[in-house]
Design a protein around this motif. Structure first.
Motif, PDB file in Angstrom:
ATOM      1  N   SER A   1       0.835  -1.206   0.000  1.00 24.25           N
ATOM      2  CA  SER A   1       0.000   0.000   0.000  1.00 24.25           C
ATOM      3  C   SER A   1       0.862   1.245   0.000  1.00 24.25           C
ATOM      4  N   SER A   2       0.234   2.358  -0.351  1.00 23.59           N
ATOM      5  CA  SER A   2       0.939   3.632  -0.280  1.00 23.59           C
ATOM      6  C   SER A   2       0.627   4.296   1.053  1.00 23.59           C
ATOM      7  N   ALA A   3       1.459   5.230   1.429  1.00 22.08           N
ATOM      8  CA  ALA A   3       1.155   6.076   2.577  1.00 22.08           C
ATOM      9  C   ALA A   3       0.779   7.453   2.027  1.00 22.08           C
ATOM     10  N   LEU A   4      -0.027   7.457   0.963  1.00 21.39           N
ATOM     11  CA  LEU A   4      -0.377   8.684   0.241  1.00 21.39           C
ATOM     12  C   LEU A   4       0.885   9.418  -0.190  1.00 21.39           C
ATOM     13  N   ASP A   5       1.696   8.726  -0.975  1.00 25.72           N
ATOM     14  CA  ASP A   5       2.949   9.286  -1.456  1.00 25.72           C
ATOM     15  C   ASP A   5       2.752  10.008  -2.787  1.00 25.72           C
ATOM     16  N   THR A   6       3.760  10.792  -3.147  1.00 26.77           N
ATOM     17  CA  THR A   6       3.815  11.316  -4.513  1.00 26.77           C
ATOM     18  C   THR A   6       4.106  10.141  -5.458  1.00 26.77           C
ATOM     19  N   SER A   7       4.145  10.414  -6.739  1.00 28.57           N
ATOM     20  CA  SER A   7       4.408   9.353  -7.706  1.00 28.57           C
ATOM     21  C   SER A   7       5.804   8.763  -7.528  1.00 28.57           C
ATOM     22  N   ILE A   8       6.729   9.556  -7.004  1.00 24.79           N
ATOM     23  CA  ILE A   8       8.079   9.038  -6.731  1.00 24.79           C
ATOM     24  C   ILE A   8       7.986   7.943  -5.671  1.00 24.79           C
TER      25      ILE A   8
ATOM     26  N   GLY B   1      -3.029   2.905  -5.991  1.00 19.29           N
ATOM     27  CA  GLY B   1      -3.659   3.803  -6.960  1.00 19.29           C
ATOM     28  C   GLY B   1      -4.089   5.114  -6.343  1.00 19.29           C
ATOM     29  N   THR B   2      -3.186   5.736  -5.587  1.00 15.87           N
ATOM     30  CA  THR B   2      -3.590   6.916  -4.818  1.00 15.87           C
ATOM     31  C   THR B   2      -3.135   8.237  -5.454  1.00 15.87           C
ATOM     32  N   ALA B   3      -2.360   8.164  -6.546  1.00 17.76           N
ATOM     33  CA  ALA B   3      -1.909   9.418  -7.181  1.00 17.76           C
ATOM     34  C   ALA B   3      -3.105  10.243  -7.634  1.00 17.76           C
ATOM     35  N   SER B   4      -4.179   9.565  -8.002  1.00 14.49           N
ATOM     36  CA  SER B   4      -5.350  10.285  -8.519  1.00 14.49           C
ATOM     37  C   SER B   4      -6.055  11.076  -7.416  1.00 14.49           C
ATOM     38  N   LEU B   5      -5.686  10.837  -6.151  1.00 16.03           N
ATOM     39  CA  LEU B   5      -6.296  11.594  -5.061  1.00 16.03           C
ATOM     40  C   LEU B   5      -5.644  12.966  -4.900  1.00 16.03           C
ATOM     41  N   PHE B   6      -4.479  13.143  -5.545  1.00 23.71           N
ATOM     42  CA  PHE B   6      -3.745  14.401  -5.387  1.00 23.71           C
ATOM     43  C   PHE B   6      -4.125  15.414  -6.465  1.00 23.71           C
ATOM     44  N   LEU B   7      -4.159  16.677  -6.076  1.00 20.97           N
ATOM     45  CA  LEU B   7      -4.396  17.742  -7.054  1.00 20.97           C
ATOM     46  C   LEU B   7      -3.125  18.059  -7.826  1.00 20.97           C
ATOM     47  N   ALA B   8      -1.969  17.804  -7.191  1.00 16.61           N
ATOM     48  CA  ALA B   8      -0.696  18.092  -7.840  1.00 16.61           C
ATOM     49  C   ALA B   8       0.282  16.989  -7.475  1.00 16.61           C
ATOM     50  N   ASP B   9       1.369  16.887  -8.235  1.00  7.71           N
ATOM     51  CA  ASP B   9       2.382  15.872  -7.969  1.00  7.71           C
ATOM     52  C   ASP B   9       3.740  16.511  -8.243  1.00  7.71           C
ATOM     53  N   VAL B  10       4.814  15.793  -7.996  1.00  5.87           N
ATOM     54  CA  VAL B  10       6.140  16.384  -8.219  1.00  5.87           C
ATOM     55  C   VAL B  10       6.722  15.964  -9.560  1.00  5.87           C
ATOM     56  N   THR B  11       5.922  15.299 -10.361  1.00  9.86           N
ATOM     57  CA  THR B  11       6.368  14.889 -11.682  1.00  9.86           C
ATOM     58  C   THR B  11       5.315  15.273 -12.712  1.00  9.86           C
ATOM     59  N   ALA B  12       5.755  15.444 -13.940  1.00 11.62           N
ATOM     60  CA  ALA B  12       4.810  15.823 -14.995  1.00 11.62           C
ATOM     61  C   ALA B  12       4.002  14.612 -15.457  1.00 11.62           C
ATOM     62  N   SER B  13       4.495  13.399 -15.157  1.00 10.01           N
ATOM     63  CA  SER B  13       3.748  12.194 -15.580  1.00 10.01           C
ATOM     64  C   SER B  13       3.459  11.319 -14.366  1.00 10.01           C
ATOM     65  N   PRO B  14       2.402  11.671 -13.614  1.00  8.24           N
ATOM     66  CA  PRO B  14       2.060  10.936 -12.385  1.00  8.24           C
ATOM     67  C   PRO B  14       1.770   9.464 -12.650  1.00  8.24           C
ATOM     68  N   LEU B  15       2.037   8.665 -11.641  1.00  5.34           N
ATOM     69  CA  LEU B  15       1.844   7.214 -11.729  1.00  5.34           C
ATOM     70  C   LEU B  15       0.373   6.893 -11.456  1.00  5.34           C
ATOM     71  N   VAL B  16      -0.413   6.989 -12.488  1.00  8.33           N
ATOM     72  CA  VAL B  16      -1.853   6.774 -12.352  1.00  8.33           C
ATOM     73  C   VAL B  16      -2.214   5.406 -12.920  1.00  8.33           C
ATOM     74  N   ALA B  17      -3.069   4.695 -12.172  1.00  6.79           N
ATOM     75  CA  ALA B  17      -3.455   3.350 -12.609  1.00  6.79           C
ATOM     76  C   ALA B  17      -4.330   3.420 -13.856  1.00  6.79           C
ATOM     77  N   ARG B  18      -4.047   2.530 -14.797  1.00  4.13           N
ATOM     78  CA  ARG B  18      -4.914   2.395 -15.977  1.00  4.13           C
ATOM     79  C   ARG B  18      -5.372   0.961 -16.062  1.00  4.13           C
ATOM     80  N   GLY B  19      -6.692   0.809 -16.116  1.00  2.00           N
ATOM     81  CA  GLY B  19      -7.240  -0.541 -16.167  1.00  2.00           C
ATOM     82  C   GLY B  19      -6.856  -1.345 -14.938  1.00  2.00           C
ATOM     83  N   GLY B  20      -6.693  -0.661 -13.805  1.00  5.75           N
ATOM     84  CA  GLY B  20      -6.377  -1.351 -12.567  1.00  5.75           C
ATOM     85  C   GLY B  20      -4.911  -1.712 -12.415  1.00  5.75           C
ATOM     86  N   ALA B  21      -4.065  -1.282 -13.345  1.00  7.71           N
ATOM     87  CA  ALA B  21      -2.640  -1.646 -13.263  1.00  7.71           C
ATOM     88  C   ALA B  21      -1.763  -0.396 -13.273  1.00  7.71           C
TER      89      ALA B  21
END
Ligand SMILES: [Mg+2]
Length: 208
Positions: A117-124, A146-166
């Motif tokens: 699990s994440s601890a609500l981390d950035t994409s890094i 899959g918690t990057a989508s909960l953030f309004l902003a991230d520290v990278t231009a290409s956040p690690l967002v789940a697609r199709g559950g992966a």
């Protein structure tokens, strides 16, 4: 819980996290009340390892798994919960456990299935969780990454967002522009730097 089960249908895997809020009696009552919703597991129903062990004995006939989170992540001895037979699986977060290798060690020594699990981390930070999940010899449970989508902003231009559950196994790079956009003010930055210094000193001590 009823609404969630109705929304997801019989195929949906539903988990609940009590964050250690219940005593054993309350947890037992909750487990009975929630049994009809066919939970995948109940996470940290009680705070203490002894309570988890007692609850696990009391509800053994119900076939509902108990997961340990705080008992691993915030414990002096992250393996005690496994040794005590107090959980069926462990929720594993790479950062608070000291990184990917330390987390892999804990899972191997515990001999229990792990939920990464994440601890609500950035994409890094999330990418470290993905690396941990990918390195585990077995991964029977879906990750909570899959918690990057909960953030309004991230520290990278290409956040690690789940697609199709992966999530992709990649290492996002921080971008200067995004870092600027989410930069803390000077006081907060100094507070963190000071904290890092204190933590580093404590780690040096532990390593002897
Ligand atoms: Mg939890």
């Amino acid at each position: 819980m009823r609404a969630v089960r109705e929304e997801l249908g019989p195929e949906g895997r539903v988990r609940i996290d009590a964050n250690g809020a219940w005593n054993v009696d309350e947890a037992e009552r909750a487990v009975h009340a929630l049994a009809e919703f066919d939970l995948e597991y109940i996470e940290q129903p009680c705070a203490a390892v002894e309570e988890l062990a007692e609850l696990r004995e009391r509800i053994a006939y119900l076939d509902i798994a108990i997961a340990a989170d705080e008992s691993v992540r915030k414990a002096d001895d992250p393996l005690r919960v496994a040794r005590a037979g107090a959980a069926d699986l462990l929720v594993i977060k790479a950062q608070p456990l000291g990184g990917v290798h330390a987390a892999l060690d804990i899972v191997a020594q515990a001999g229990l299935p792990a939920v990464v699990s994440s601890a609500l981390d950035t994409s890094i930070g999330l990418s470290m969780g993905v690396a941990l999940a990918a390195a585990l010899p077995e991964l029977d449970y879906d990750c909570g990454l899959g918690t990057a989508s909960l953030f309004l902003a991230d520290v990278t231009a290409s956040p690690l967002v789940a697609r199709g559950g992966a999530l992709p196994l990649e290492r996002p790079r921080p971008s200067a522009a995004e870092l600027d956009r989410v930069a803390a003010d000077a006081d907060r930055r100094d507070w963190w730097l000071d904290r890092l210094r204190r933590c580093y000193a404590a780690l040096e001590l532990t390593r002897g």
